[in-house]
Design a protein around this motif. Sequence first.
Motif, PDB file in Angstrom:
ATOM      1  N   ALA A  85       6.413  35.685  29.700  1.00 23.10           N
ATOM      2  CA  ALA A  85       7.190  35.528  30.928  1.00 23.10           C
ATOM      3  C   ALA A  85       7.156  36.807  31.751  1.00 23.10           C
ATOM      4  N   LYS A  86       7.209  37.950  31.063  1.00 18.78           N
ATOM      5  CA  LYS A  86       7.130  39.231  31.765  1.00 18.78           C
ATOM      6  C   LYS A  86       5.763  39.390  32.421  1.00 18.78           C
ATOM      7  N   ALA A  87       4.702  38.969  31.727  1.00 24.85           N
ATOM      8  CA  ALA A  87       3.357  39.068  32.283  1.00 24.85           C
ATOM      9  C   ALA A  87       3.205  38.154  33.502  1.00 24.85           C
ATOM     10  N   LYS A  88       3.759  36.946  33.419  1.00 24.96           N
ATOM     11  CA  LYS A  88       3.698  36.030  34.566  1.00 24.96           C
ATOM     12  C   LYS A  88       4.471  36.595  35.749  1.00 24.96           C
ATOM     13  N   ALA A  89       5.603  37.210  35.490  1.00 29.43           N
ATOM     14  CA  ALA A  89       6.397  37.804  36.565  1.00 29.43           C
ATOM     15  C   ALA A  89       5.646  38.971  37.208  1.00 29.43           C
ATOM     16  N   ALA A  90       4.982  39.770  36.383  1.00 23.44           N
ATOM     17  CA  ALA A  90       4.204  40.886  36.915  1.00 23.44           C
ATOM     18  C   ALA A  90       3.037  40.370  37.757  1.00 23.44           C
ATOM     19  N   GLU A  91       2.385  39.314  37.296  1.00 23.51           N
ATOM     20  CA  GLU A  91       1.279  38.725  38.048  1.00 23.51           C
ATOM     21  C   GLU A  91       1.774  38.159  39.380  1.00 23.51           C
ATOM     22  N   ALA A  92       2.920  37.512  39.369  1.00 25.49           N
ATOM     23  CA  ALA A  92       3.492  36.979  40.607  1.00 25.49           C
ATOM     24  C   ALA A  92       3.838  38.106  41.575  1.00 25.49           C
ATOM     25  N   ALA A  93       4.351  39.196  41.048  1.00 23.24           N
ATOM     26  CA  ALA A  93       4.670  40.349  41.893  1.00 23.24           C
ATOM     27  C   ALA A  93       3.396  40.949  42.491  1.00 23.24           C
ATOM     28  N   ALA A  94       2.325  41.000  41.696  1.00 19.20           N
ATOM     29  CA  ALA A  94       1.058  41.531  42.198  1.00 19.20           C
ATOM     30  C   ALA A  94       0.484  40.630  43.289  1.00 19.20           C
ATOM     31  N   LYS A  95       0.585  39.311  43.107  1.00 22.56           N
ATOM     32  CA  LYS A  95       0.105  38.380  44.137  1.00 22.56           C
ATOM     33  C   LYS A  95       0.915  38.532  45.417  1.00 22.56           C
ATOM     34  N   THR A  96       2.214  38.691  45.278  1.00 25.35           N
ATOM     35  CA  THR A  96       3.071  38.859  46.453  1.00 25.35           C
ATOM     36  C   THR A  96       2.733  40.154  47.177  1.00 25.35           C
ATOM     37  N   ALA A  97       2.516  41.229  46.424  1.00 23.85           N
ATOM     38  CA  ALA A  97       2.166  42.508  47.035  1.00 23.85           C
ATOM     39  C   ALA A  97       0.833  42.403  47.775  1.00 23.85           C
ATOM     40  N   HIS A  98      -0.143  41.715  47.175  1.00 22.75           N
ATOM     41  CA  HIS A  98      -1.426  41.547  47.843  1.00 22.75           C
ATOM     42  C   HIS A  98      -1.266  40.703  49.101  1.00 22.75           C
ATOM     43  N   GLY A  99      -0.463  39.659  49.032  1.00 25.63           N
ATOM     44  CA  GLY A  99      -0.206  38.837  50.211  1.00 25.63           C
ATOM     45  C   GLY A  99       0.422  39.641  51.334  1.00 25.63           C
ATOM     46  N   ASN A 100       1.304  40.566  50.978  1.00 27.79           N
ATOM     47  CA  ASN A 100       1.916  41.433  51.982  1.00 27.79           C
ATOM     48  C   ASN A 100       0.877  42.357  52.614  1.00 27.79           C
ATOM     49  N   LYS A 101      -0.060  42.856  51.801  1.00 31.03           N
ATOM     50  CA  LYS A 101      -1.122  43.707  52.338  1.00 31.03           C
ATOM     51  C   LYS A 101      -2.009  42.927  53.296  1.00 31.03           C
ATOM     52  N   VAL A 102      -2.321  41.688  52.948  1.00 28.07           N
ATOM     53  CA  VAL A 102      -3.134  40.843  53.823  1.00 28.07           C
ATOM     54  C   VAL A 102      -2.387  40.585  55.136  1.00 28.07           C
ATOM     55  N   ALA A 103      -1.102  40.305  55.058  1.00 23.99           N
ATOM     56  CA  ALA A 103      -0.304  40.068  56.260  1.00 23.99           C
ATOM     57  C   ALA A 103      -0.261  41.315  57.142  1.00 23.99           C
ATOM     58  N   ASP A 104      -0.126  42.495  56.528  1.00 29.81           N
ATOM     59  CA  ASP A 104      -0.134  43.747  57.283  1.00 29.81           C
ATOM     60  C   ASP A 104      -1.476  43.952  57.976  1.00 29.81           C
ATOM     61  N   TYR A 105      -2.558  43.635  57.284  1.00 29.73           N
ATOM     62  CA  TYR A 105      -3.896  43.759  57.868  1.00 29.73           C
ATOM     63  C   TYR A 105      -4.056  42.826  59.063  1.00 29.73           C
ATOM     64  N   GLN A 106      -3.621  41.581  58.908  1.00 31.31           N
ATOM     65  CA  GLN A 106      -3.739  40.622  60.005  1.00 31.31           C
ATOM     66  C   GLN A 106      -2.885  41.044  61.199  1.00 31.31           C
ATOM     67  N   LEU A 107      -1.711  41.585  60.941  1.00 36.32           N
ATOM     68  CA  LEU A 107      -0.856  42.079  62.004  1.00 36.32           C
ATOM     69  C   LEU A 107      -1.524  43.250  62.721  1.00 36.32           C
ATOM     70  N   CYS A 108      -2.112  44.149  61.966  1.00 38.09           N
ATOM     71  CA  CYS A 108      -2.798  45.296  62.540  1.00 38.09           C
ATOM     72  C   CYS A 108      -3.943  44.837  63.447  1.00 38.09           C
ATOM     73  N   LYS A 109      -4.731  43.876  62.967  1.00 41.42           N
ATOM     74  CA  LYS A 109      -5.855  43.368  63.762  1.00 41.42           C
ATOM     75  C   LYS A 109      -5.365  42.701  65.049  1.00 41.42           C
ATOM     76  N   SER A 110      -4.277  41.934  64.965  1.00 41.77           N
ATOM     77  CA  SER A 110      -3.766  41.265  66.158  1.00 41.77           C
ATOM     78  C   SER A 110      -3.210  42.278  67.157  1.00 41.77           C
ATOM     79  N   ARG A 111      -2.604  43.360  66.659  1.00 41.58           N
ATOM     80  CA  ARG A 111      -2.111  44.405  67.558  1.00 41.58           C
ATOM     81  C   ARG A 111      -3.267  45.095  68.264  1.00 41.58           C
ATOM     82  N   GLU A 112      -4.340  45.361  67.508  1.00 42.12           N
ATOM     83  CA  GLU A 112      -5.521  45.979  68.120  1.00 42.12           C
ATOM     84  C   GLU A 112      -6.099  45.070  69.204  1.00 42.12           C
ATOM     85  N   LYS A 113      -6.157  43.789  68.924  1.00 42.75           N
ATOM     86  CA  LYS A 113      -6.704  42.832  69.891  1.00 42.75           C
ATOM     87  C   LYS A 113      -5.833  42.773  71.141  1.00 42.75           C
TER      88      LYS A 113
END
Length: 110
Positions: A28-56
């Motif tokens: 359960a701890k490993a699944k929670a850590a994996e979910a946290a890692a996926k969420t963190a990566h999703g946040n990085k992707v969202a930040d990247y998309q926001l950055c690109k839209s601001r540049e545009k």
Amino acid sequence: MKKYLLVMSALAVSFGAAAKLPVPSDEAKAKAAEAAAKTAHGNKVADYQLCKSREKAAAHYYKTQGKGKAAPVATPACVDPGAYKPAESMAAAPAVPAAAKPAPAPAKKG
């Protein structure tokens, strides 16, 4: 008075139930850590998309309203986080939990 007693008894029951939660297993701890890692990566992707839209949007503004002027402040380049890669510990983890594995056969004396 009855409302007060009802609220107090509900609080007592809820605190008692919360105190008896079991400790999460390693899986359960490993699944929670994996979910946290996926969420963190999703946040990085969202930040990247926001950055690109601001540049545009800024490029469009300076092209149409800014009369060809360059941006007054240099901003850092957008960093693409790439595709999600599962953690090494999750990739190497067995698909079958340890409790479900068969016990090894006893050694034969001969």
